[in-house]
Design a protein around this motif. Structure first.
Motif, PDB file in Angstrom:
ATOM      1  N   ASP A 424       0.862  -1.180   0.000  1.00  0.00           N
ATOM      2  CA  ASP A 424       0.000   0.000   0.000  1.00  0.00           C
ATOM      3  C   ASP A 424       0.897   1.229   0.000  1.00  0.00           C
ATOM      4  OD1 ASP A 424      -2.129  -1.720   0.375  1.00  0.00           O
ATOM      5  OD2 ASP A 424      -2.273  -1.363   2.542  1.00  0.00           O
ATOM      6  N   GLY A 425       0.532   2.257  -0.757  1.00  0.00           N
ATOM      7  CA  GLY A 425       1.346   3.468  -0.717  1.00  0.00           C
ATOM      8  C   GLY A 425       0.992   4.425  -1.833  1.00  0.00           C
ATOM      9  N   VAL A 426       1.950   5.310  -2.112  1.00  0.00           N
ATOM     10  CA  VAL A 426       1.727   6.358  -3.113  1.00  0.00           C
ATOM     11  C   VAL A 426       2.774   6.221  -4.219  1.00  0.00           C
ATOM     12  CG1 VAL A 426       1.716   8.866  -3.493  1.00  0.00           C
ATOM     13  CG2 VAL A 426       0.773   7.919  -1.372  1.00  0.00           C
ATOM     14  N   VAL A 427       2.334   6.331  -5.470  1.00  0.00           N
ATOM     15  CA  VAL A 427       3.250   6.238  -6.607  1.00  0.00           C
ATOM     16  C   VAL A 427       4.115   7.500  -6.645  1.00  0.00           C
ATOM     17  CG1 VAL A 427       3.412   6.131  -9.129  1.00  0.00           C
ATOM     18  CG2 VAL A 427       1.647   4.811  -7.934  1.00  0.00           C
ATOM     19  N   ARG A 428       5.443   7.305  -6.621  1.00  0.00           N
ATOM     20  CA  ARG A 428       6.367   8.451  -6.608  1.00  0.00           C
ATOM     21  C   ARG A 428       7.110   8.625  -7.917  1.00  0.00           C
ATOM     22  NH1 ARG A 428       4.186  11.572  -3.116  1.00  0.00           N
ATOM     23  NH2 ARG A 428       4.213  10.800  -0.977  1.00  0.00           N
ATOM     24  N   GLU A 429       7.201   7.589  -8.720  1.00  0.00           N
ATOM     25  CA  GLU A 429       7.996   7.691  -9.950  1.00  0.00           C
ATOM     26  C   GLU A 429       7.503   6.647 -10.946  1.00  0.00           C
ATOM     27  OE1 GLU A 429      12.243   7.319  -9.100  1.00  0.00           O
ATOM     28  OE2 GLU A 429      12.517   6.553 -11.146  1.00  0.00           O
ATOM     29  N   ILE A 430       7.475   7.046 -12.225  1.00  0.00           N
ATOM     30  CA  ILE A 430       7.102   6.083 -13.274  1.00  0.00           C
ATOM     31  C   ILE A 430       8.093   6.218 -14.424  1.00  0.00           C
ATOM     32  CG2 ILE A 430       5.322   5.379 -14.937  1.00  0.00           C
ATOM     33  CD1 ILE A 430       3.225   6.541 -13.084  1.00  0.00           C
ATOM     34  N   SER A 431       8.737   5.115 -14.766  1.00  0.00           N
ATOM     35  CA  SER A 431       9.604   5.078 -15.959  1.00  0.00           C
ATOM     36  C   SER A 431       9.512   3.651 -16.476  1.00  0.00           C
ATOM     37  CB  SER A 431      11.034   5.502 -15.609  1.00  0.00           C
ATOM     38  OG  SER A 431      11.535   4.672 -14.575  1.00  0.00           O
ATOM     39  N   ASN A 432      10.652   2.961 -16.565  1.00  0.00           N
ATOM     40  CA  ASN A 432      10.550   1.530 -16.888  1.00  0.00           C
ATOM     41  C   ASN A 432      10.284   0.716 -15.622  1.00  0.00           C
ATOM     42  OD1 ASN A 432      12.999   1.840 -15.735  1.00  0.00           O
ATOM     43  ND2 ASN A 432      14.191   0.898 -17.383  1.00  0.00           N
ATOM     44  N   HIS A 433      10.076   1.443 -14.540  1.00  0.00           N
ATOM     45  CA  HIS A 433       9.631   0.829 -13.287  1.00  0.00           C
ATOM     46  C   HIS A 433       8.689   1.810 -12.590  1.00  0.00           C
ATOM     47  CE1 HIS A 433      13.523   2.938 -12.244  1.00  0.00           C
ATOM     48  NE2 HIS A 433      12.631   3.583 -11.532  1.00  0.00           N
ATOM     49  N   ILE A 434       7.998   1.319 -11.574  1.00  0.00           N
ATOM     50  CA  ILE A 434       7.136   2.193 -10.779  1.00  0.00           C
ATOM     51  C   ILE A 434       7.628   2.146  -9.335  1.00  0.00           C
ATOM     52  CG2 ILE A 434       4.803   2.485  -9.829  1.00  0.00           C
ATOM     53  CD1 ILE A 434       3.690   1.603 -12.526  1.00  0.00           C
ATOM     54  N   VAL A 435       7.902   3.318  -8.790  1.00  0.00           N
ATOM     55  CA  VAL A 435       8.325   3.402  -7.391  1.00  0.00           C
ATOM     56  C   VAL A 435       7.107   3.730  -6.536  1.00  0.00           C
ATOM     57  CG1 VAL A 435       9.772   4.626  -5.721  1.00  0.00           C
ATOM     58  CG2 VAL A 435      10.659   4.144  -8.017  1.00  0.00           C
ATOM     59  N   ILE A 436       6.880   2.910  -5.524  1.00  0.00           N
ATOM     60  CA  ILE A 436       5.787   3.166  -4.581  1.00  0.00           C
ATOM     61  C   ILE A 436       6.396   3.396  -3.204  1.00  0.00           C
ATOM     62  CG2 ILE A 436       3.682   2.255  -3.510  1.00  0.00           C
ATOM     63  CD1 ILE A 436       3.434   0.373  -5.955  1.00  0.00           C
ATOM     64  N   GLU A 437       6.027   4.528  -2.607  1.00  0.00           N
ATOM     65  CA  GLU A 437       6.469   4.811  -1.241  1.00  0.00           C
ATOM     66  C   GLU A 437       5.399   4.268  -0.295  1.00  0.00           C
ATOM     67  OE1 GLU A 437       8.720   8.668  -0.441  1.00  0.00           O
ATOM     68  OE2 GLU A 437       6.795   8.939   0.579  1.00  0.00           O
ATOM     69  N   GLY A 438       5.811   3.424   0.609  1.00  0.00           N
ATOM     70  CA  GLY A 438       4.834   2.770   1.478  1.00  0.00           C
ATOM     71  C   GLY A 438       4.374   3.635   2.622  1.00  0.00           C
ATOM     72  N   ASP A 439       3.317   3.173   3.280  1.00  0.00           N
ATOM     73  CA  ASP A 439       2.815   3.871   4.452  1.00  0.00           C
ATOM     74  C   ASP A 439       3.736   3.556   5.627  1.00  0.00           C
ATOM     75  OD1 ASP A 439       0.700   4.597   2.867  1.00  0.00           O
ATOM     76  OD2 ASP A 439      -0.539   2.914   3.506  1.00  0.00           O
ATOM     77  N   GLY A 440       4.249   4.582   6.287  1.00  0.00           N
ATOM     78  CA  GLY A 440       5.116   4.343   7.450  1.00  0.00           C
ATOM     79  C   GLY A 440       6.478   3.860   7.033  1.00  0.00           C
TER      80      GLY A 440
END
Ligand code: SF4
Ligand code: SF4
Length: 446
Positions: A424-440
């Protein structure tokens, strides 16, 4: 029902967890008579499949039954080694009364090469350049079948099981969310200082040296093996290609031992690594030699064979394959009349001797499977963890996502696999990958 199964597997993003990540919904969308579970796990130090077959025997068998139903197969076989005693005991109970049997493979390398596994189980040779379906078989990896069983319950692939072993305080096997940084996985096994150490992702024979420990684990990551940087295996891996080629030219004595021990050669394939070495030596890489390189699986048995001169036909083949791939040159099909070489039974590489030859005896220890609930603070999820086209992101930067939500879809008209958020979290970056920053902050959930 068959179509529904294929769609559920597709929606869950299941790919072959034990190899290059072939999309499973494509593999099972076929008619086959026999589904084989590849439970050989023959690379030294790997401990995932043998423990899943023991601790999740019912799920493995359920996944197998699902694939049998999808393909219309009347027979299922779990092929595994006799030394996996707990797995044999639990699977024997799980398959009772079902059209599924167990097949005990010899303890040799590479029993898990699917051409070898199919031959051992059925006595049929898959022609060079073909897939098991050519002889009526579908072969699946153990963890893949666990994921198939979960897919039928609507659970997408969000985690991957891996063994962390080698120079770590607590060798162990566990699952982490896809996209977890490798160094975090190592820290779970007690290793948080990598000075003087090198990581191999995968097995010691076929795995790759990891140059950046912040790289993420993917759906196909099976192991992280930590070794001292002066370990002979690492020194060999770090040899430059130029050095390997030079050695091939000056030191190959054409003893043919690499060809004698090549598992594909033993199945009658045209591959003869000593001839590739001869071609390199005399700068004669005609069609025959190039075809040989293309049919090489890079299993490394030829490196084991060349213990006197310590050459690497595997690396030479890999280089040739890469060059041929860039130019779109593919393997010319064989005439399908392969025959097993005489004496094959006596040429197999015993696993224990391989472990010793690789200098891995001190690391050949258990890595118990523990169910932990690790929640990284951030995940980096590649859009391509599979064979085929990369997934197409379907989320936006700043968007909130939930674990299990689809974040990458298969591009229209392409072969590929869907990708899902692993935390669970918020999408922070999209390129050839997706970075998700989690809760806490990250950590092991209580
Ligand atoms: S085993 Fe080594 S020396 Fe012998 S043919 Fe093969 S590469 Fe050459
Ligand atoms: S790596 Fe060597 S032994 Fe393995 S398939 Fe290729 S040539 Fe044969």
């Amino acid at each position: 029902m068959e179509e529904k199964i294929v769609q559920l597997i597709k929606a869950a993003g299941v790919v072959g967890a034990g190899g290059a990540g072939f999309p499973t919904h494509v593999k099972v969308n076929a008619n086959a008579g026999h589904v084989i579970v590849n439970g050989a796990e023959c690379e030294p130090l790997l401990r995932v499949d043998q423990q899943l077959m023991s601790q999740k025997a019912d799920l493995v068998v359920k996944g197998l039954e699902v694939v049998m139903e999808a393909t219309g197969a009347s027979r299922g076989t779990v092929a595994l080694k006799g030394k996996y005693h707990d797995a044999i005991k639990n699977l024997t109970r799980a398959v009772a009364g079902k059209p599924i049997d167990l097949f005990i493979l010899g303890d040799f390398y590479p029993a898990g090469d699917e051409h070898v596994t199919v031959y051992e189980v059925t006595g049929k040779i898959i022609p060079e350049g073909e897939i098991p379906l050519k002889v009526g078989c579908v072969v699946n990896n153990v963890e893949t079948l666990v994921n198939v069983a979960c897919a039928l319950e609507g659970q997408p692939v969000t985690d991957t099981y891996l063994t962390v072993t080698g120079e770590v305080p607590k060798p162990m096997t566990f699952k982490v969310p896809v996209g977890t940084a490798m160094q975090e996985a190592l820290a779970l096994a007690g290793q948080d200082n990598l000075e003087g150490l090198v990581i191999i992702e995968g097995g010691p024979m076929m795995g790759n040296v990891v140059r950046d420990p912040e790289l993420p684990v993917t759906k196909t990551t099976k192991a992280l093996i930590v070794l001292p940087e002066d370990h002979p295996l690492i020194r060999k891996r770090n040899m430059s290609l130029a050095h390997i080629l030079k050695q091939a030219q000056v030191a190959c004595i054409q003893c043919v031992r690499c060809t004698d021990l090549c598992p594909r050669h033993m199945l009658g394939h045209r591959l003869s690594p000593h001839k590739v070495m001869r071609g390199i030596k005399y700068l004669q890489t005609g069609e025959e030699v190039l075809n040989m390189a293309l049919s090489c699986t890079e299993c490394g048995a030829c490196e084991y064979a060349c213990e006197v001169m310590m050459l690497s036909p595997r690396r030479v083949n890999a280089m040739l394959k890469q060059e041929l791939g860039k130019n779109g040159i593919k393997l010319t099909p064989s005439d399908g009349r392969e025959a097993v070489t005489p004496g094959r039974e006596f040429m197999k590489i015993p696993s224990q001797r391989l472990v010793s030859n690789l200098g891995l005896v001190p690391y050949n220890v258990p890595a118990p499977l523990e169910e932990i609930d690790y929640r990284p603070g951030k995940v980096t999820i590649p859009m391509k963890q599979h064979i085929g086209a990369p997934a197409r992101p379907v989320v936006a930067v700043g968007e909130r996502v939930e674990r299990g939500q689809m974040i990458g879809e298969i591009p229209a008209g392409s072969m590929g696999a869907m990708v899902h958020a692993s935390i669970d979290g918020v999408v922070r970056e999209i390129s050839n990958h997706i970075v998700i920053e989690g809760d806490g902050v990250g950590g092991v959930a209580k």
